[in-house]
Every structure is written in C-alpha cells, then in structure tokens.
Design a protein around this motif. Structure first.
Motif, short mmCIF file in Angstrom:
data_model
loop_
_atom_site.label_atom_id
_atom_site.label_comp_id
_atom_site.label_asym_id
_atom_site.label_seq_id
_atom_site.Cartn_x
_atom_site.Cartn_y
_atom_site.Cartn_z
N MET A 1 92.12 41.81 25.11
CA MET A 1 91.37 42.97 24.72
C MET A 1 91.91 43.48 23.37
SD MET A 1 90.64 46.20 27.13
CE MET A 1 88.95 46.44 27.56
N ASP A 2 91.08 44.13 22.66
CA ASP A 2 91.43 44.64 21.34
C ASP A 2 92.52 45.72 21.44
OD1 ASP A 2 91.30 45.16 18.64
OD2 ASP A 2 89.58 46.50 18.82
N LEU A 4 93.23 48.12 19.45
CA LEU A 4 92.71 49.42 19.07
C LEU A 4 92.04 50.12 20.25
CD1 LEU A 4 92.22 51.50 16.86
CD2 LEU A 4 90.11 50.29 16.31
N ARG A 5 91.36 49.34 21.07
CA ARG A 5 90.71 49.92 22.26
C ARG A 5 91.75 50.48 23.21
NH1 ARG A 5 85.85 46.94 25.19
NH2 ARG A 5 85.15 47.17 23.06
N TRP A 6 92.88 49.78 23.37
CA TRP A 6 93.95 50.29 24.24
C TRP A 6 94.54 51.58 23.67
CZ3 TRP A 6 94.63 49.02 29.03
CH2 TRP A 6 94.23 47.76 29.48
#
Length: 60
Positions: A1-2, A4-6
């Motif tokens: 997963m990206d 930045l999303r985390w």
C-alpha cells in the motif's frame, strides 16, 4: 500500500481517535488472531480444520 495513504490514515486517527469500544474490539481481534497463529505454530491446530487438509481425497 502507498506510504502516503498510511500517513494520512494515521493523521486522521490522531485527530479523531477510535472510541474505547472500537479499540477493545480491535485489540480482541488481534489477540484472537495471535492466539490462533500460536496454536498453529505449536502444532496444536487440528488437521481437519486446516484450509487444505492433506488427508482428504481430491475427487469432487
């Protein structure tokens, strides 16, 4: 997963933390998963409960 999303998800949790009930549910689910993984790792998981039991015939 990206990554930045985390980071965005963590920032949202800091601004709006989960309730005590939601935290308890998450911790309970994590504890149950770790307990099941521990049983399987220790060899105490029944063979019939495995996803791919090795003793069943392969004809359907």
């Amino acid at each position: 997963m990206d990554p930045l999303r985390w980071l965005l998800r963590m920032a949202r949790w800091v601004r709006h933390p989960p309730s005590a009930r939601q935290a308890a549910i998450m911790l309970g689910a994590l504890a149950a998963a770790l307990a099941l993984a521990g049983l399987q790792q220790a060899g105490l998981w029944p063979e019939g409960w495995r996803v791919n039991p090795m003793h069943l015939p392969r004809h359907f």
